[in-house]
Motif scaffolding. Structure first.
Motif, PDB file in Angstrom:
ATOM      1  N   HIS A  61      -1.533  21.028   0.905  1.00 34.34           N
ATOM      2  CA  HIS A  61      -2.900  20.906   0.409  1.00 34.34           C
ATOM      3  C   HIS A  61      -2.975  21.003  -1.114  1.00 34.34           C
ATOM      4  CE1 HIS A  61      -4.650  22.203   4.582  1.00 34.34           C
ATOM      5  NE2 HIS A  61      -4.095  21.013   4.586  1.00 34.34           N
ATOM      6  N   TRP A  62      -2.205  21.900  -1.688  1.00 32.88           N
ATOM      7  CA  TRP A  62      -2.203  22.022  -3.150  1.00 32.88           C
ATOM      8  C   TRP A  62      -1.694  20.740  -3.789  1.00 32.88           C
ATOM      9  CZ3 TRP A  62       1.280  21.770  -7.175  1.00 32.88           C
ATOM     10  CH2 TRP A  62       0.867  22.310  -8.391  1.00 32.88           C
ATOM     11  N   CYS A  63      -0.628  20.178  -3.206  1.00 36.12           N
ATOM     12  CA  CYS A  63      -0.063  18.932  -3.729  1.00 36.12           C
ATOM     13  C   CYS A  63      -1.059  17.784  -3.594  1.00 36.12           C
ATOM     14  CB  CYS A  63       1.237  18.614  -3.000  1.00 36.12           C
ATOM     15  SG  CYS A  63       2.175  17.252  -3.720  1.00 36.12           S
ATOM     16  N   LEU A  64      -1.775  17.725  -2.479  1.00 36.37           N
ATOM     17  CA  LEU A  64      -2.771  16.674  -2.285  1.00 36.37           C
ATOM     18  C   LEU A  64      -3.884  16.773  -3.314  1.00 36.37           C
ATOM     19  CD1 LEU A  64      -3.024  16.709   1.607  1.00 36.37           C
ATOM     20  CD2 LEU A  64      -2.295  14.755   0.225  1.00 36.37           C
ATOM     21  N   SER A 124       0.828  -1.209   0.000  1.00 40.36           N
ATOM     22  CA  SER A 124       0.000   0.000   0.000  1.00 40.36           C
ATOM     23  C   SER A 124       0.858   1.254   0.000  1.00 40.36           C
ATOM     24  CB  SER A 124      -0.948  -0.006   1.207  1.00 40.36           C
ATOM     25  OG  SER A 124      -1.837  -1.099   1.161  1.00 40.36           O
ATOM     26  N   ILE A 125       1.899   1.268   0.822  1.00 45.23           N
ATOM     27  CA  ILE A 125       2.796   2.427   0.865  1.00 45.23           C
ATOM     28  C   ILE A 125       3.435   2.647  -0.498  1.00 45.23           C
ATOM     29  CG2 ILE A 125       4.927   3.353   1.853  1.00 45.23           C
ATOM     30  CD1 ILE A 125       4.248   1.741   4.416  1.00 45.23           C
ATOM     31  N   MET A 126       3.987   1.579  -1.067  1.00 41.12           N
ATOM     32  CA  MET A 126       4.667   1.684  -2.351  1.00 41.12           C
ATOM     33  C   MET A 126       3.723   2.146  -3.455  1.00 41.12           C
ATOM     34  SD  MET A 126       7.088  -1.676  -2.541  1.00 41.12           S
ATOM     35  CE  MET A 126       8.689  -1.725  -1.723  1.00 41.12           C
ATOM     36  N   ALA A 127       2.531   1.541  -3.494  1.00 39.97           N
ATOM     37  CA  ALA A 127       1.601   1.838  -4.573  1.00 39.97           C
ATOM     38  C   ALA A 127       1.127   3.289  -4.536  1.00 39.97           C
ATOM     39  CB  ALA A 127       0.409   0.892  -4.506  1.00 39.97           C
ATOM     40  N   VAL A 128       0.869   3.818  -3.339  1.00 39.37           N
ATOM     41  CA  VAL A 128       0.421   5.206  -3.229  1.00 39.37           C
ATOM     42  C   VAL A 128       1.526   6.148  -3.676  1.00 39.37           C
ATOM     43  CG1 VAL A 128      -0.275   7.012  -1.609  1.00 39.37           C
ATOM     44  CG2 VAL A 128      -1.336   4.764  -1.485  1.00 39.37           C
ATOM     45  N   ILE A 129       2.764   5.887  -3.288  1.00 41.83           N
ATOM     46  CA  ILE A 129       3.885   6.696  -3.767  1.00 41.83           C
ATOM     47  C   ILE A 129       3.953   6.645  -5.286  1.00 41.83           C
ATOM     48  CG2 ILE A 129       6.411   6.905  -3.815  1.00 41.83           C
ATOM     49  CD1 ILE A 129       6.423   5.867  -0.940  1.00 41.83           C
ATOM     50  N   ALA A 130       3.694   5.456  -5.857  1.00 43.64           N
ATOM     51  CA  ALA A 130       3.838   5.245  -7.299  1.00 43.64           C
ATOM     52  C   ALA A 130       2.637   5.735  -8.116  1.00 43.64           C
ATOM     53  CB  ALA A 130       4.072   3.762  -7.579  1.00 43.64           C
ATOM     54  N   GLY A 131       1.594   6.241  -7.449  1.00 42.55           N
ATOM     55  CA  GLY A 131       0.489   6.824  -8.194  1.00 42.55           C
ATOM     56  C   GLY A 131      -0.881   6.277  -7.884  1.00 42.55           C
ATOM     57  N   ALA A 132      -1.000   5.247  -7.062  1.00 44.60           N
ATOM     58  CA  ALA A 132      -2.310   4.682  -6.738  1.00 44.60           C
ATOM     59  C   ALA A 132      -3.070   5.614  -5.795  1.00 44.60           C
ATOM     60  CB  ALA A 132      -2.147   3.303  -6.093  1.00 44.60           C
ATOM     61  N   ASP A 133      -4.399   5.634  -5.953  1.00 43.07           N
ATOM     62  CA  ASP A 133      -5.196   6.515  -5.104  1.00 43.07           C
ATOM     63  C   ASP A 133      -6.288   5.793  -4.331  1.00 43.07           C
ATOM     64  OD1 ASP A 133      -6.834   5.882  -7.176  1.00 43.07           O
ATOM     65  OD2 ASP A 133      -7.120   7.932  -7.907  1.00 43.07           O
ATOM     66  N   GLY A 134      -6.344   4.457  -4.410  1.00 40.09           N
ATOM     67  CA  GLY A 134      -7.343   3.696  -3.687  1.00 40.09           C
ATOM     68  C   GLY A 134      -7.050   2.212  -3.775  1.00 40.09           C
ATOM     69  N   ALA A 141     -10.981  19.785   3.915  1.00 38.99           N
ATOM     70  CA  ALA A 141     -12.121  18.905   3.648  1.00 38.99           C
ATOM     71  C   ALA A 141     -11.860  18.067   2.407  1.00 38.99           C
ATOM     72  CB  ALA A 141     -13.382  19.723   3.468  1.00 38.99           C
ATOM     73  N   LEU A 142     -12.236  16.791   2.445  1.00 41.25           N
ATOM     74  CA  LEU A 142     -12.247  15.949   1.252  1.00 41.25           C
ATOM     75  C   LEU A 142     -13.621  16.150   0.614  1.00 41.25           C
ATOM     76  CD1 LEU A 142      -9.905  14.777   2.949  1.00 41.25           C
ATOM     77  CD2 LEU A 142     -10.486  12.537   2.057  1.00 41.25           C
ATOM     78  N   THR A 194      -1.641  16.828  -7.299  1.00 36.44           N
ATOM     79  CA  THR A 194      -0.819  15.660  -7.605  1.00 36.44           C
ATOM     80  C   THR A 194      -1.489  14.360  -7.173  1.00 36.44           C
ATOM     81  OG1 THR A 194       1.181  17.004  -7.374  1.00 36.44           O
ATOM     82  CG2 THR A 194       1.455  14.614  -7.280  1.00 36.44           C
ATOM     83  N   PHE A 195      -2.113  14.375  -5.990  1.00 33.86           N
ATOM     84  CA  PHE A 195      -2.728  13.158  -5.457  1.00 33.86           C
ATOM     85  C   PHE A 195      -4.247  13.138  -5.658  1.00 33.86           C
ATOM     86  CE2 PHE A 195       1.377  13.136  -3.593  1.00 33.86           C
ATOM     87  CZ  PHE A 195       1.672  11.825  -3.246  1.00 33.86           C
ATOM     88  N   ARG A 196      -4.809  14.216  -6.191  1.00 36.65           N
ATOM     89  CA  ARG A 196      -6.228  14.306  -6.551  1.00 36.65           C
ATOM     90  C   ARG A 196      -7.140  13.929  -5.387  1.00 36.65           C
ATOM     91  NH1 ARG A 196      -6.599  11.053 -12.096  1.00 36.65           N
ATOM     92  NH2 ARG A 196      -8.710  11.912 -12.072  1.00 36.65           N
TER      93      ARG A 196
END
Length: 403
Positions: free
Chosen positions: A337-340, A59-69, A141-142, A343-345
């Motif tokens: 927050h801007w990056c989230l 999970s850690i690796m995948a989120v760094i690599a672009g996964a969002d869920g 807020a999300l 970049t992380f949508r």
């Protein structure tokens, strides 16, 4: 519990590479894995096919690599199965996205985040000699995590961001923005603020919060607005009155900055003054020593705008330090927050399960912290793409040997 023997990562310490050099000390893989040794496994042991440690690391690796869920984490794991098999036990192959989702929906966020705290402390190290350690606390807020049909509002997260070190220190989820006032003291209990300057916007300008920061051996710079009506009016009146005669009758420090960027020219004027003895309510604020105002005038094309903000602080007179703290707090919006969002949508997330949303949000903040430690000229977005394109670069971001 996760057992260290469940992993087959090399136990050597890895100092980084020319591609991904760390700003801080060497990261030891054994230490990283031990940080998760006390994480309780929420699953039934009956027919358990996958190791909790494997799922966490994937999970850690995948989120760094672009996964969002969970779905994206599972797809990433399947796409990199051979590479992962060289580094994890994976007794039943890579877990499915359903398995990953179930685990992330049952891990208690507080326990999950506490395991990262030891990793973060080692990663962040200590500020350099003479470097100001600013901890900005702010809520976000999300926006799309709401469920109107179910009467569920958007998830609101209060985050602590070490501005100078580029590290997410912690977060706390609340049901509503109004709960930010109660969440901030809890978050302060979770993080180290000794010798740091904690900056908070007007929602967190509360006497108990100021006292908690001082009790934690830190200093505070708190934005002041109408929620502290009497004090707010008194500070405005005092500063305005003395500004009219160019501060001839009081001590003042002034600092001016001119900033260009994004098609806009900003001029920022900072004034810092000692707290006057006659200031109404002064005695209710622990260690309040200075007050300040920041005037920002912006030019964009032919349009001019201005903004005036007032502050109270436990800092002694030192206007450049005050200015750095104010800028640092704006940094949580511009950097984290801007990056989230971009970049992380994160704002596009439609995850309704609160535990899953909380754990995914923390994984994203932790990923940003790791990516910011990479010493190259690429943006966070480009580093994240590189981690997705090149598993060896991803391993280097985490301090894992590539051979």
């Amino acid at each position: 519990m996760i057992r260290f023997v469940d992993f087959v990562f090399s136990k050597r310490c890895y100092p980084g590479s020319d591609v991904a050099k760390k700003k801080t000390t060497e990261i030891c893989v054994e230490d990283i894995l031990n940080d998760f040794a006390e994480l309780p496994d929420p699953r039934s042991h009956v027919n358990q096919r996958h190791l909790l440690g494997d799922i966490i690391v994937i999970s850690i690796m995948a989120v760094i690599a672009g996964a969002d869920g969970p779905k994206a984490i599972g797809v990433w794991a399947k796409s990199n199965e051979d590479w992962l098999k060289d580094r994890l036990k994976l007794p039943s192959g890579v877990p499915s996205h359903d398995t990953i989702g179930r685990v992330l929906m049952t891990l208690k966020p507080a326990a999950f985040q506490s395991c990262f705290e030891r990793w973060i402390k080692r990663l962040s190290g200590k500020p350099k000699q003479g470097e100001l350690d600013i901890v900005a606390i702010d809520g976000k807020a999300l926006r799309r995590s709401h469920d109107r049909a179910g009467g569920l509002g958007p998830l609101f997260l209060v985050s602590a961001w070490a501005v100078t070190r580029g590290i997410s220190l912690g977060q706390l989820a609340t049901a509503e923005k109004s709960n930010e006032i109660t969440a901030i003291p809890e978050l302060l209990d979770q993080i180290e603020i000794k010798k740091s300057v904690v900056t908070i916007d007007a929602a967190g300008c509360q006497r108990n919060i100021a006292a908690k920061i001082v009790d934690g051996k830190g200093d505070y710079v708190l934005a002041l607005k109408g929620n502290q009506g009497t004090l707010h009016d008194a500070v405005i009146d005092y500063i305005t009155r003395h500004m009219e005669n160019d501060f001839a009758d009081t001590t003042v420090r002034k600092h001016v900055e001119r900033v260009k960027g994004h098609g806009r020219n900003d001029e920022l004027i900072y004034y810092q003054l000692p707290v006057p003895e006659e200031l109404v309510g002064k005695e209710k604020w622990k260690n309040m020593r200075t007050i300040g105002v920041v005037i920002r005038m912006s030019e964009s094309g032919k349009k001019w705008t201005s903004d005036v903000r007032y502050y109270i602080s436990s800092l002694a007179l030192g206007v450049k330090r005050f200015a750095a703290c104010v800028r640092g707090h704006w940094g949580i919006e511009n950097t984290l927050h801007w990056c989230l969002d971009v970049t992380f949508r994160e704002d596009e997330s439609r995850v309704r399960n609160r535990i899953l949303a909380d754990n995914l949000a923390w994984l994203k903040r932790f990923a940003i912290s790791l990516l910011k430690q990479v010493d190259n000229k690429e943006s966070i977005a480009m580093r994240r793409r590189m981690a997705g394109w090149n598993p060896n670069f991803l391993a280097q971001v985490l301090g894992i040997p590539t051979s």
